[in-house]
Design a protein around this motif. Sequence first.
Motif, mmCIF file in Angstrom:
data_model
loop_
_atom_site.group_PDB
_atom_site.id
_atom_site.type_symbol
_atom_site.label_atom_id
_atom_site.label_comp_id
_atom_site.label_asym_id
_atom_site.label_seq_id
_atom_site.Cartn_x
_atom_site.Cartn_y
_atom_site.Cartn_z
ATOM 1 N N GLU A 21 -0.793 -0.573 -1.515
ATOM 2 C CA GLU A 21 -0.011 -0.142 -2.674
ATOM 3 C C GLU A 21 1.372 0.360 -2.252
ATOM 4 O OE1 GLU A 21 -1.138 -0.119 -6.117
ATOM 5 O OE2 GLU A 21 -2.558 -1.482 -5.190
ATOM 6 N N ILE A 22 1.434 1.084 -1.141
ATOM 7 C CA ILE A 22 2.714 1.597 -0.652
ATOM 8 C C ILE A 22 3.629 0.446 -0.228
ATOM 9 C CG2 ILE A 22 3.818 2.919 1.205
ATOM 10 C CD1 ILE A 22 1.402 4.824 1.083
ATOM 11 N N LEU A 23 3.076 -0.508 0.512
ATOM 12 C CA LEU A 23 3.864 -1.675 0.921
ATOM 13 C C LEU A 23 4.351 -2.458 -0.300
ATOM 14 C CD1 LEU A 23 1.865 -3.086 3.984
ATOM 15 C CD2 LEU A 23 4.148 -2.064 4.011
ATOM 16 N N ALA A 24 3.480 -2.579 -1.295
ATOM 17 C CA ALA A 24 3.849 -3.303 -2.514
ATOM 18 C C ALA A 24 4.983 -2.589 -3.240
ATOM 19 C CB ALA A 24 2.632 -3.444 -3.427
ATOM 20 N N ILE A 193 -0.400 -12.276 7.268
ATOM 21 C CA ILE A 193 0.201 -11.034 7.746
ATOM 22 C C ILE A 193 0.584 -10.199 6.531
ATOM 23 C CG2 ILE A 193 2.153 -10.004 8.999
ATOM 24 C CD1 ILE A 193 2.175 -12.524 10.745
ATOM 25 N N ARG A 194 0.084 -8.986 6.438
ATOM 26 C CA ARG A 194 0.333 -8.144 5.276
ATOM 27 C C ARG A 194 1.802 -7.746 5.197
ATOM 28 N NH1 ARG A 194 -4.297 -3.575 5.080
ATOM 29 N NH2 ARG A 194 -3.378 -3.260 3.030
ATOM 30 N N GLY A 195 2.316 -7.753 3.985
ATOM 31 C CA GLY A 195 3.705 -7.375 3.783
ATOM 32 C C GLY A 195 4.685 -8.452 4.202
ATOM 33 N N ALA A 196 4.275 -9.721 4.086
ATOM 34 C CA ALA A 196 5.113 -10.838 4.551
ATOM 35 C C ALA A 196 6.492 -10.828 3.889
ATOM 36 C CB ALA A 196 4.406 -12.165 4.284
ATOM 37 N N SER A 312 6.903 -9.287 -7.168
ATOM 38 C CA SER A 312 6.942 -9.322 -5.700
ATOM 39 C C SER A 312 5.962 -8.313 -5.122
ATOM 40 C CB SER A 312 8.367 -9.033 -5.194
ATOM 41 O OG SER A 312 8.791 -7.734 -5.581
ATOM 42 N N GLY A 313 5.869 -7.134 -5.744
ATOM 43 C CA GLY A 313 4.895 -6.151 -5.291
ATOM 44 C C GLY A 313 3.469 -6.575 -5.585
ATOM 45 N N VAL A 314 3.270 -7.203 -6.736
ATOM 46 C CA VAL A 314 1.939 -7.716 -7.090
ATOM 47 C C VAL A 314 1.481 -8.744 -6.069
ATOM 48 C CG1 VAL A 314 0.688 -9.116 -8.783
ATOM 49 C CG2 VAL A 314 2.112 -7.205 -9.550
ATOM 50 N N GLU A 315 2.397 -9.614 -5.650
ATOM 51 C CA GLU A 315 2.028 -10.642 -4.673
ATOM 52 C C GLU A 315 1.738 -10.056 -3.295
ATOM 53 O OE1 GLU A 315 1.113 -13.324 -5.615
ATOM 54 O OE2 GLU A 315 2.003 -13.378 -7.609
ATOM 55 N N GLN A 316 2.204 -8.841 -3.043
ATOM 56 C CA GLN A 316 1.881 -8.158 -1.792
ATOM 57 C C GLN A 316 0.623 -7.308 -1.917
ATOM 58 O OE1 GLN A 316 3.860 -8.639 1.364
ATOM 59 N NE2 GLN A 316 3.881 -10.319 -0.101
ATOM 60 N N GLY A 317 -0.052 -7.420 -3.067
ATOM 61 C CA GLY A 317 -1.340 -6.752 -3.237
ATOM 62 C C GLY A 317 -1.335 -5.564 -4.153
ATOM 63 N N GLY A 318 -0.176 -5.189 -4.704
ATOM 64 C CA GLY A 318 -0.110 -4.050 -5.606
ATOM 65 C C GLY A 318 -0.913 -4.288 -6.876
#
Length: 433
Positions: A21-24, A193-196, A312-318
């Motif tokens: 969530e933070i990365l997103a 890789i997380r946070g691509a 963009s945040g949703v696609e990073q898992g947010g």
Amino acid sequence: MASWLEKRFKVREAGSDVRTEILAGITTFMTMAYIIFVNPSIMESAGMPFGPVMTATCLASAFATLLMAFLANYPIALSVGMGLNAFFAFGVVLGMGISWQTALAAIFTEGVIFILLTLTRLREEVVNAIPTSLKIGISTGIGLFITFIGLQSAGIIVNNDAVLVGMGNLKTPTALLAILGFFIMVTMEARRIRGAILWGILIITAASIPLGVTNMPNGLISMPPSIAPIFAKLDFSSILNPNFWIVVFTFFFVDFFDTVGTLVGVTHRAGMLDAEGNLPRAKEALLADAIGTAAGAILGTSTVTSYVESASGVEQGGRTGLTALVTAVLFILALFFSPLVAIVPACATGPALVMVGIFMMMSLKQFDFTEWTDLVPACIAIFTMPFSYSIAAGIEFGVISFVIVKFFTGRKYQISPMMVFLFVVFILKEIFF
């Protein structure tokens, strides 16, 4: 702290974790941070001071995004709407000769109307009345729209007076860095890789400094300018003037359907709609948007709306409001670290938006291509958004075509009363406005 955040935002229940969530949230902020500087430059054309508007932009964005986080628990950030701010400056102030103080009063009025409509559940009913096929079309259309924005900001697609758009000079450092950034993001995403997307933005920003595309600031910290020159400067003296209400309606219409489109598109992509295709907590999400608009006008900036860059945040898992909370905190920090925020170039965020567009195109895999009466309206919505540069226009023509196609093919029973109402509203809007 982490456990409290997890419980407060129901992170595990949403299939996520605090780190993701933070990365997103960081990723969402990075892709929309341009508004901190672009909005003041546009509003400056209307006679408003750059520094105070920059402060108001950050405060309004943080406030509205915090509301979204705590009221609706959605990973959606809000800020001043691009296009709406241009209409404010060039259409209303410069074009109609209306003062920026009166224009802010019109936006505040629009926000109050939105709040009342949200409390009566009308906006929520509009969101949930849109059929699933159109929801898929809206999500996909936003994907194409956000891709177009990314390619433009990277200088890969440019203006061409002969054919509207054309290919830019791919030999420039900006275009080359954008292309490199895109393939870095693709490679990292393919390798899980997380946070691509975030890593891609950071790598290209770092590479841009020695190439002279962006420059390191002299200092990293600065006190934000005071908003006193623009705070609560609303002028309601023209409220009986018909032009005032034309401005209110225009802001109202575009903001209403931009917000609906963003909420539907982003939450559909994130798998947040329920089994019936409805959006849980739609009322709370729309209320955050409405209050944000009214508060933004008081602070001294144009219409605040939900941002498609939230994808963009949703696609990073947010998946929860924790993502929005992180984005809001970063907007507050940006008040003091604006020189640092300013070094992120468009060639770093452009490819990120293209990546998001690709992700959102994946919604089409849920589509039934054999049902022609669903396919055509959805495609019209998809095509209209990027070509008209408007999410609201995509929804408008998607709804109109849906009603017409269903009616003339003998499927009137598939047209809900709310869709008929929207059809009439859109037709009247085209006739009279």
